[in-house]
Design a protein around this motif. Structure first.
Motif, PDB file in Angstrom:
ATOM      1  N   SER A 265      11.870 -11.582  -2.228  1.00 53.15           N
ATOM      2  CA  SER A 265      10.419 -12.698  -2.346  1.00 53.15           C
ATOM      3  C   SER A 265      10.364 -12.824  -4.034  1.00 53.15           C
ATOM      4  CB  SER A 265      10.570 -13.112  -1.116  1.00 53.15           C
ATOM      5  OG  SER A 265       8.714 -12.202  -0.625  1.00 53.15           O
ATOM      6  N   LEU A 266       9.760 -13.902  -4.209  1.00 55.75           N
ATOM      7  CA  LEU A 266       8.287 -14.103  -4.834  1.00 55.75           C
ATOM      8  C   LEU A 266       7.339 -13.561  -5.094  1.00 55.75           C
ATOM      9  CD1 LEU A 266       7.548 -15.523  -7.289  1.00 55.75           C
ATOM     10  CD2 LEU A 266       6.733 -17.369  -6.275  1.00 55.75           C
ATOM     11  N   THR A 267       6.694 -13.495  -3.001  1.00 61.46           N
ATOM     12  CA  THR A 267       5.672 -13.131  -3.000  1.00 61.46           C
ATOM     13  C   THR A 267       5.480 -11.223  -2.776  1.00 61.46           C
ATOM     14  OG1 THR A 267       6.228 -13.505  -0.794  1.00 61.46           O
ATOM     15  CG2 THR A 267       4.716 -14.946  -1.024  1.00 61.46           C
ATOM     16  N   GLU A 268       7.251 -10.742  -2.570  1.00 64.90           N
ATOM     17  CA  GLU A 268       7.656  -9.409  -2.471  1.00 64.90           C
ATOM     18  C   GLU A 268       6.860  -8.709  -4.092  1.00 64.90           C
ATOM     19  OE1 GLU A 268      10.169  -8.397   0.861  1.00 64.90           O
ATOM     20  OE2 GLU A 268      11.230  -9.844  -0.820  1.00 64.90           O
ATOM     21  N   TYR A 269       7.678 -10.142  -4.418  1.00 62.02           N
ATOM     22  CA  TYR A 269       7.603  -9.050  -6.238  1.00 62.02           C
ATOM     23  C   TYR A 269       5.851  -8.888  -6.987  1.00 62.02           C
ATOM     24  CZ  TYR A 269       7.699  -9.033 -11.345  1.00 62.02           C
ATOM     25  OH  TYR A 269       7.490  -9.161 -12.798  1.00 62.02           O
ATOM     26  N   LEU A 270       5.297 -10.187  -6.203  1.00 63.60           N
ATOM     27  CA  LEU A 270       4.252 -10.022  -7.135  1.00 63.60           C
ATOM     28  C   LEU A 270       3.046  -8.339  -6.415  1.00 63.60           C
ATOM     29  CD1 LEU A 270       3.024 -14.012  -7.210  1.00 63.60           C
ATOM     30  CD2 LEU A 270       3.552 -12.319  -9.375  1.00 63.60           C
ATOM     31  N   ALA A 271       3.413  -8.745  -5.106  1.00 60.89           N
ATOM     32  CA  ALA A 271       2.913  -7.523  -4.601  1.00 60.89           C
ATOM     33  C   ALA A 271       2.890  -6.543  -4.638  1.00 60.89           C
ATOM     34  CB  ALA A 271       2.759  -7.463  -2.912  1.00 60.89           C
ATOM     35  N   LEU A 272       4.220  -6.071  -5.344  1.00 61.11           N
ATOM     36  CA  LEU A 272       4.929  -4.947  -5.573  1.00 61.11           C
ATOM     37  C   LEU A 272       4.364  -4.771  -7.083  1.00 61.11           C
ATOM     38  CD1 LEU A 272       7.997  -4.588  -3.609  1.00 61.11           C
ATOM     39  CD2 LEU A 272       6.077  -3.324  -2.921  1.00 61.11           C
ATOM     40  N   LEU A 273       4.136  -5.002  -8.131  1.00 62.74           N
ATOM     41  CA  LEU A 273       3.851  -5.284  -9.119  1.00 62.74           C
ATOM     42  C   LEU A 273       2.560  -4.934  -9.265  1.00 62.74           C
ATOM     43  CD1 LEU A 273       4.442  -5.822 -12.289  1.00 62.74           C
ATOM     44  CD2 LEU A 273       4.320  -7.850 -12.011  1.00 62.74           C
ATOM     45  N   ARG A 274       1.145  -5.532  -8.634  1.00 58.35           N
ATOM     46  CA  ARG A 274      -0.034  -5.661  -8.872  1.00 58.35           C
ATOM     47  C   ARG A 274       0.092  -3.453  -8.034  1.00 58.35           C
ATOM     48  NH1 ARG A 274      -4.669  -5.095  -4.990  1.00 58.35           N
ATOM     49  NH2 ARG A 274      -6.476  -6.086  -6.827  1.00 58.35           N
ATOM     50  N   ALA A 275       0.772  -3.196  -7.045  1.00 55.44           N
ATOM     51  CA  ALA A 275       0.608  -2.598  -6.504  1.00 55.44           C
ATOM     52  C   ALA A 275       1.161  -0.605  -7.443  1.00 55.44           C
ATOM     53  CB  ALA A 275       1.870  -1.950  -5.320  1.00 55.44           C
ATOM     54  N   ALA A 276       2.128  -1.327  -8.284  1.00 51.66           N
ATOM     55  CA  ALA A 276       2.589  -0.531  -9.023  1.00 51.66           C
ATOM     56  C   ALA A 276       1.731  -0.044 -10.318  1.00 51.66           C
ATOM     57  CB  ALA A 276       3.948  -0.427  -9.593  1.00 51.66           C
TER      58      ALA A 276
ATOM     59  N   LEU B  78       0.780  -1.503   0.052  1.00 51.46           N
ATOM     60  CA  LEU B  78       0.376   0.173   0.331  1.00 51.46           C
ATOM     61  C   LEU B  78       1.163   1.135   0.079  1.00 51.46           C
ATOM     62  CD1 LEU B  78      -2.772  -1.308   2.920  1.00 51.46           C
ATOM     63  CD2 LEU B  78      -3.018  -0.492   0.139  1.00 51.46           C
ATOM     64  N   GLU B  79       1.777   1.569   0.963  1.00 49.16           N
ATOM     65  CA  GLU B  79       2.712   2.225   0.588  1.00 49.16           C
ATOM     66  C   GLU B  79       3.611   2.293  -0.535  1.00 49.16           C
ATOM     67  OE1 GLU B  79       6.529   4.159   2.879  1.00 49.16           O
ATOM     68  OE2 GLU B  79       6.219   2.053   3.133  1.00 49.16           O
ATOM     69  N   ALA B  80       4.109   1.491  -1.122  1.00 49.07           N
ATOM     70  CA  ALA B  80       4.741   1.295  -2.734  1.00 49.07           C
ATOM     71  C   ALA B  80       3.259   2.300  -3.859  1.00 49.07           C
ATOM     72  CB  ALA B  80       4.662   0.189  -3.062  1.00 49.07           C
ATOM     73  N   GLU B  81       2.171   1.737  -3.700  1.00 50.48           N
ATOM     74  CA  GLU B  81       1.259   2.263  -4.648  1.00 50.48           C
ATOM     75  C   GLU B  81       0.941   3.870  -4.784  1.00 50.48           C
ATOM     76  OE1 GLU B  81      -3.490   1.948  -5.350  1.00 50.48           O
ATOM     77  OE2 GLU B  81      -2.341   0.100  -4.306  1.00 50.48           O
ATOM     78  N   GLN B  82       0.645   4.170  -3.418  1.00 53.00           N
ATOM     79  CA  GLN B  82       1.303   5.446  -2.817  1.00 53.00           C
ATOM     80  C   GLN B  82       2.518   6.184  -3.631  1.00 53.00           C
ATOM     81  OE1 GLN B  82       0.321   6.247   1.288  1.00 53.00           O
ATOM     82  NE2 GLN B  82      -1.522   5.185   1.200  1.00 53.00           N
ATOM     83  N   ARG B  83       3.355   5.968  -3.348  1.00 51.86           N
ATOM     84  CA  ARG B  83       4.652   6.459  -3.654  1.00 51.86           C
ATOM     85  C   ARG B  83       4.549   6.660  -5.471  1.00 51.86           C
ATOM     86  NH1 ARG B  83       9.111   3.081  -2.212  1.00 51.86           N
ATOM     87  NH2 ARG B  83      10.718   5.117  -3.220  1.00 51.86           N
ATOM     88  N   VAL B  84       4.673   5.268  -5.743  1.00 48.32           N
ATOM     89  CA  VAL B  84       4.346   5.465  -7.586  1.00 48.32           C
ATOM     90  C   VAL B  84       3.391   6.204  -7.851  1.00 48.32           C
ATOM     91  CG1 VAL B  84       3.677   4.027  -9.289  1.00 48.32           C
ATOM     92  CG2 VAL B  84       5.161   2.635  -7.645  1.00 48.32           C
ATOM     93  N   ARG B  85       2.038   6.278  -7.275  1.00 50.52           N
ATOM     94  CA  ARG B  85       1.058   7.875  -7.343  1.00 50.52           C
ATOM     95  C   ARG B  85       1.323   8.706  -7.730  1.00 50.52           C
ATOM     96  NH1 ARG B  85      -3.293   5.616  -5.877  1.00 50.52           N
ATOM     97  NH2 ARG B  85      -3.774   4.424  -7.104  1.00 50.52           N
ATOM     98  N   ALA B  86       2.057   8.573  -6.315  1.00 51.08           N
ATOM     99  CA  ALA B  86       2.334  10.457  -6.861  1.00 51.08           C
ATOM    100  C   ALA B  86       3.655  11.095  -7.594  1.00 51.08           C
ATOM    101  CB  ALA B  86       3.035  10.824  -4.964  1.00 51.08           C
ATOM    102  N   TRP B  87       4.819  10.131  -7.948  1.00 50.88           N
ATOM    103  CA  TRP B  87       5.964  10.028  -8.049  1.00 50.88           C
ATOM    104  C   TRP B  87       5.763  10.350  -9.352  1.00 50.88           C
ATOM    105  CZ3 TRP B  87       7.320   5.910 -12.030  1.00 50.88           C
ATOM    106  CH2 TRP B  87       8.637   6.497 -13.192  1.00 50.88           C
ATOM    107  N   ALA B  88       3.950   9.279 -10.184  1.00 49.66           N
ATOM    108  CA  ALA B  88       4.025   9.425 -12.130  1.00 49.66           C
ATOM    109  C   ALA B  88       3.227  10.600 -12.159  1.00 49.66           C
ATOM    110  CB  ALA B  88       3.074   8.362 -12.522  1.00 49.66           C
ATOM    111  N   GLU B  89       2.778  11.590 -10.700  1.00 50.91           N
ATOM    112  CA  GLU B  89       1.933  12.538 -11.452  1.00 50.91           C
ATOM    113  C   GLU B  89       2.539  13.542 -11.517  1.00 50.91           C
ATOM    114  OE1 GLU B  89      -1.252  14.593 -12.162  1.00 50.91           O
ATOM    115  OE2 GLU B  89      -1.842  12.912 -11.647  1.00 50.91           O
ATOM    116  N   ALA B  90       4.026  13.399 -10.768  1.00 52.18           N
ATOM    117  CA  ALA B  90       5.511  14.074 -11.393  1.00 52.18           C
ATOM    118  C   ALA B  90       5.468  14.134 -12.722  1.00 52.18           C
ATOM    119  CB  ALA B  90       6.158  13.923  -9.919  1.00 52.18           C
ATOM    120  N   GLN B  91       5.972  12.411 -12.873  1.00 55.74           N
ATOM    121  CA  GLN B  91       5.466  12.735 -14.103  1.00 55.74           C
ATOM    122  C   GLN B  91       5.266  13.082 -15.736  1.00 55.74           C
ATOM    123  OE1 GLN B  91       9.164  11.047 -14.205  1.00 55.74           O
ATOM    124  NE2 GLN B  91       8.812  11.785 -11.984  1.00 55.74           N
ATOM    125  N   ARG B  92       3.827  12.880 -15.415  1.00 54.42           N
ATOM    126  CA  ARG B  92       2.802  13.566 -16.079  1.00 54.42           C
ATOM    127  C   ARG B  92       2.820  15.154 -16.353  1.00 54.42           C
ATOM    128  NH1 ARG B  92      -3.084  11.416 -16.257  1.00 54.42           N
ATOM    129  NH2 ARG B  92      -3.429  12.370 -13.640  1.00 54.42           N
TER     130      ARG B  92
END
Length: 317
Positions: free
Chosen positions: A145-156, A14-28
């Protein structure tokens, strides 16, 4: 796959999702397209309190090199990478060990300086990294780990979905095809005194399907197909395109992956190769890959915009 369930993301995701969303908005706001680059291999534990793991050979070099080229091409890059795998621009440094220590010198003060002869690529790499950092063009997310990857991919992916066709997913990570469900793992270290080990593993759920259909359905998606048998490479790449309905498969053979790849789309097959002269000049195949994908991404965006506008209306008097 309960331990890796993307339907119940933990606090880190959830924290990663928020970070990526804010960063992506800055890119736009800066007028940049965005690329999510996945890189490196995943670790699959054999025990709940893990001592032993299954890994693959991936160093993350392709993902790191591609991230550099994408930043150079004007993209903002979210770099989802395996811990301690190759990192953009840090590739210019030798791996930890004698080569790195021999490249450093201690001067009175004391101060430490690098030997330019031992690290010929260090200055351009530092300049490239500093430009990316100062302009906010690189966001790093780390997994093991695999579980970390899958969770972060979906969040991003969820964070980037609102940005539509301007987003590229460049899925270069070497994700395990097999895992042991948490419910079937031994809690403690497997004892060698119990004799030969037999392991039954399950198939890892394919994340490409929900990524394309649900998480970021308007994005431009590139997957990778690595084989050791070149005779099956094209068929498997086309089967992946047919199954997952994404845009590009980058197909490569293990022995020649550093110098030659095949970009497979629904309508085309494009071979990209390095000549002997280009190899001698230090050119990397990722430079050609990114250049080709950049033009394909532009065409994809134009097509999406055109389809949204629909056919032009004509009036008659």
């Amino acid at each position: 796959m309960a331990a890796a369930s993307a339907d119940s993301p933990g606090p880190a995701a959830l924290e990663a999702e928020q970070r990526v969303r804010a960063w992506a908005e800055a890119q736009r706001e800066r007028g940049r397209r965005v690329a999510l680059v996945t890189s490196g291999g995943t670790q699959v534990p054999l025990e709940a309190r893990a001592v032993r793991f299954l890994e693959n050979f991936s160093s993350g070099r392709r993902g790191a090199a591609s991230a550099e080229r994408l930043v150079f091409a004007g993209y903002g890059v979210c770099f989802l990478h395996r811990a301690r795998s190759a990192f953009p621009w840090a590739r210019a440094l030798p791996p930890p060990g004698p080569a790195l220590l021999d490249a450093l010198r201690v001067h009175p003060g004391p101060s430490v300086a690098a030997d330019p002869d031992a690290l010929p690529g260090l200055v351009p790499a530092l300049l490239g990294y500093q430009r990316a950092k100062e302009t906010g063009a690189l966001l790093s997310l780390e997994f093991t780990s695999l579980t970390e990857y899958l969770a972060l991919l979906r969040a991003a992916a969820r964070a980037l979905a609102p940005f539509g066709s301007s987003v590229m997913f460049y899925l270069a990570a070497a994700v395990s095809d097999f895992y042991i469900p948490a419910s079937e793992m031994p809690e403690h270290k497997i004892q060698s005194s119990e004799g030969p080990l037999q392991i039954t593993m399950k198939m890892v759920p394919k994340m490409l399907s929900p990524l394309v259909k649900e998480w970021a359905p308007e994005a431009f998606v590139i997957s990778f197909k690595l084989e050791t048998d070149p005779s099956i490479l094209i068929d498997k790449s086309r089967k992946a395109l047919e199954t997952y309905r994404h845009q590009v498969v980058i197909a490569n053979v293990l022995d020649s992956r550093r110098t030659s790849v095949l970009l497979v789309t629904k309508d085309s097959e494009t071979k990209l190769s390095l000549s002997n002269e280009e190899i001698a000049q230090g050119i990397e195949i990722e430079e050609k890959i990114v250049s080709h994908l950049q033009s394909q991404h532009t065409a994809f965006i134009d097509k999406q915009h055109s389809e949204r506008k629909g056919p032009a209306c004509s009036s008659s008097e």
